[in-house]
Design an enzyme around this catalytic site. Structure first.
Site, PDB file in Angstrom:
ATOM      1  N   ASP A 118      -4.441  -0.457  10.102  1.00  0.00           N
ATOM      2  CA  ASP A 118      -5.092   0.369  10.355  1.00  0.00           C
ATOM      3  C   ASP A 118      -6.582   0.417   9.481  1.00  0.00           C
ATOM      4  O   ASP A 118      -7.046  -0.757   8.713  1.00  0.00           O
ATOM      5  CB  ASP A 118      -5.045   2.118  10.170  1.00  0.00           C
ATOM      6  N   ASP A 177      -1.279  -1.003   5.582  1.00  0.00           N
ATOM      7  CA  ASP A 177      -1.046  -0.360   7.187  1.00  0.00           C
ATOM      8  C   ASP A 177      -2.182  -1.202   7.768  1.00  0.00           C
ATOM      9  O   ASP A 177      -2.868  -2.006   7.608  1.00  0.00           O
ATOM     10  CB  ASP A 177      -1.974   1.160   6.909  1.00  0.00           C
ATOM     11  N   GLU A 196       1.015  -1.228  -0.296  1.00  0.00           N
ATOM     12  CA  GLU A 196       0.312   0.000   0.358  1.00  0.00           C
ATOM     13  C   GLU A 196       0.027   1.305  -0.262  1.00  0.00           C
ATOM     14  O   GLU A 196       1.716   1.186   0.697  1.00  0.00           O
ATOM     15  CB  GLU A 196      -1.074   0.141   0.836  1.00  0.00           C
ATOM     16  N   ASP A 256      -7.909   1.784   6.855  1.00  0.00           N
ATOM     17  CA  ASP A 256      -8.210   1.882   5.910  1.00  0.00           C
ATOM     18  C   ASP A 256      -6.751   0.452   5.272  1.00  0.00           C
ATOM     19  O   ASP A 256      -6.893   0.141   3.593  1.00  0.00           O
ATOM     20  CB  ASP A 256      -6.662   3.074   6.064  1.00  0.00           C
TER      21      ASP A 256
END
Length: 655
Positions: A517, A515, A442, A519
């Site tokens: 998280d 990541d 990403e 997203d």
């Protein structure tokens, strides 16, 4: 071969494997593999015998139990395996069935008209590959028992006394020297198969127990609606055509066939399950070929019917390629189709011992003629439903033609077919797919760190930017032309959908690195949705992984400790404080993204094969996966809201 070795090679060099020795020597020839698939195949072989009793009309309840210490038990209330002495072999029929290959009642059609276990190696193979096995038979008012070890009888058939029950119980423990990877059964894998069998045999009750738990868990499968109910369950929560599954059945020359089918309005994925004598024919065969051929012919004929609505639908197809008008292809008419096809064949010819593909040529014509005849009648009686199906098929054809034109234009423009790879791909130097891996990363920032931290010989890096397309809500032509997905497709080299060829896969580890998280999880989910819908073989073959970068770095006296969970972080902090009494200063950093990590940290914690942690993506229940992807990534909001409400207790928020 040396001259000395040549002289030693004589008649005495030829080995003759007696009894079940051949099965223990080459187990893969009989059960496919000695991994988890082969282990679960043992259960299927024993259960298939009970199902055969049910199909013959002598059994209505089967119990499968997983006991502690990796022991499995299968019980039925059928007739019970005969225990009297065989007239020519001079041993008990029970011992004969459980210790000899190609021995069983399935070869005599007066006993079983149809059967899944026609090779006669089922239970005897399970016996051969077990440390021990015991059989209990309730028959003719008596209860009998015999014990075995590695396929050999350890006791004679003993009468244990009187009973009012009837049926057979087989209990065994798989041999760890054969199944070196694992001898622990997966509840979900077995549950999927047992549920299938209950759908395919309406009225039968299958009880599945997990007795390994403190409180035993039991699920009961019984479906009076048969394969119509099966299709309804597969399409639960989806908009469908027609409202109730279309059902066709018939018999010809002893071959019984039934099919239930329904279209999903907003899906273009094909979801067909085919079975022969209750065996899941994953690779299809002549029965499936006959069904597909009939469906394509009938819908093309329906498209040619002269009336106002069909004229409008037909015009859309003509306009898609005016110079060379096309007919509906098989893929077009099966877009969005959910179907369950089940045939019962007296003398099936399977390709391979694990019976995944039917070879009987006559079955193709039987199924083809029956489906053409009855589907045509249904179409004539339901013209509005047919219009909706044809609209869907033509829409798929138009998109297919547009995608083909776009692909041809893309080839001319970019030359991707001439080994052209995306500019952002930092490829590895090795050309051996089995040792190569690609990290789909990403963002460009993390991609830069990954490029610095990789092993350039075997590790490739493909950075992605921005949110990806949700393929669950998109048509195939949009997927092919999407600028976020094109680099992934080109890098892997396999093509997608019907053009997918796993032999062209350039990397045997496809690692999603995002990541830790919300997203990052979203991007991972979008990628997994894409793989599941357009490249499912990647998941089925175990090539897809999720990287696990650390969440925390705990630093003390210039030494770093990387942890992957809150619990690990707390444990490290507690240990450091206990080892260093007093007011020590710890630096704890929470990584919010891969871009925050130095490339050296990323290399050691997430990319170095010696240290990294990864999750391999498995597909244990394709039907449940299809359902969840449709709920979470599809168009319908209400099922998604309900799913979130029911599962919110399991969710963790990154705030």
């Amino acid at each position: 071969m040396s001259e000395e070795e040549d002289k030693k090679y004589s008649a005495s060099s030829i080995q003759v494997l007696k009894g079940l020795e051949a099965v223990r020597k080459r187990p893969g020839m009989y059960i496919g593999s000695t991994g988890p698939n082969g282990l679960h195949h043992l259960v299927y072989e024993v259960v298939d015998n009970s199902i055969d009793e049910a199909m013959a009309g002598f059994c209505d309840t089967i119990t499968v139990a997983l006991e502690k210490d990796d022991i499995c038990r299968v019980e039925d209330n059928g007739r019970g395996i005969p225990v009297d002495i065989h007239p020519t072999e001079h041993v008990s029929a029970l011992e004969l069935v459980l210790t000899r290959l190609h021995a069983g009642g399935k070869f005599d059609k007066s006993n079983y008209k149809v059967s899944g276990g026609l090779h006669g190696v089922g239970v005897s193979c399970v016996n051969a590959l077990s440390v021990w096995m015991e059989a209990f038979v309730n028959r003719d008012g008596k209860r009998y028992q015999q014990k075995y070890a590695e396929g050999k009888p350890k006791t004679k058939v003993e009468c244990l006394g009187d009973t009012g029950l009837h049926g057979t119980t087989i209990r065994w423990k798989a041999d760890k020297t054969i199944f070196t990877e694992t001898t622990t059964y997966n509840f979900d894998v077995l549950a999927q198969r047992l549920r299938e069998l209950a759908f395919l045999n309406p009225g039968i009750t299958i009880k599945f127990r997990d007795e390994r738990l403190e409180t035993p868990k039991e699920v009961v499968y019984k479906f009076e609606g048969g394969i119509k109910h099966y299709v309804t369950v597969l399409n639960e929560g989806k908009k469908v055509i027609p409202d109730e599954p279309l059902y066709i059945s018939g018999e010809e020359n002893g071959v019984m066939m039934e099919v239930a089918m329904q279209y999903v309005r907003d899906s273009y994925s094909e979801n067909i399950h085919s079975y022969v004598n209750d065996i899941n024919t994953h690779e299809g065969g002549t029965h499936l070929d006959g069904f597909k051929l009939a469906l394509t012919i009938v819908l093309n004929k329906q498209l040619e019917v002269e009336n106002t609505s069909r004229d409008k639908i037909r015009k859309k197809l003509v306009n898609a390629n005016p110079k060379n008008p096309e007919k509906l292809s098989g893929d077009d008419v099966r877009a969005g189709l959910t179907a369950v096809l089940s045939v019962k064949v007296p003398e099936p010819q399977f390709e391979g011992q694990t019976k995944t593909k039917l070879g009987n040529s006559e079955v193709r014509s039987y199924v083809d003629e029956l489906v053409k005849q009855k589907l045509t009648i249904w179409c004539e009686q339901n013209p509005q439903q047919v219009d909706m199906i044809l609209e869907k098929a033509v829409s798929e054809a138009v998109a297919r033609i547009a995608a083909r034109k776009a692909k041809e234009a893309s080839r001319r423009k970019s030359g991707l077919d001439s080994f052209g790879l995306p500019g952002k791909l930092a490829d590895c130097t090795s050309k051996k797919p089995e040792e190569c891996e690609v990290y789909i990363v990403e963002g460009d920032s993390a991609g830069g760190s990954a490029k610095q931290g990789r092993d350039p010989k075997i590790q490739a890096i493909l950075p992605l930017w921005g949110k990806m397309l949700n393929v669950e809500k998109s048509h195939a032509d949009k997927v092919i032309n999407n600028d976020k997905l094109q680099p992934v497709i080109a890098s892997l080299g396999t093509g997608i959908g019907k053009d997918f060829d796993i032999e062209k896969l350039r990397y045997h580890k496809i690692i999603i690195m995002a990541d830790a998280d919300v997203d990052g999880s979203h991007i991972s989910t979008l990628l997994l949705t894409f793989f599941f819908r357009y490249m499912p073989q990647l998941i089925e073959n175990g090539y897809v992984y999720i990287a696990m970068p650390p969440l925390y770095r705990v630093s003390y006296k210039k030494k770093d400790y990387f942890t992957f969970t809150d619990e690990e972080r707390d444990s490290v902090i507690a240990r450091l404080r206990s080892e260093n009494p007093g007011d020590i200063k710890l630096d704890v950093q929470r990584y919010k993204g891969l871009g925050e990590m130095e490339w050296q940290e990323l290399k050691e914690t997430t990319m170095n094969p010696a240290n990294r942690k990864m999750k391999q993506v498995h597909l244990t229940d394709a039907e449940e996966a299809d359902k969840v992807f449709n709920i979470l990534m599809g168009e319908e909001v209400e099922p998604r809201r309900k799913f979130i409400e029911e599962n919110a207790v399991y969710a963790t928020l990154d705030v």
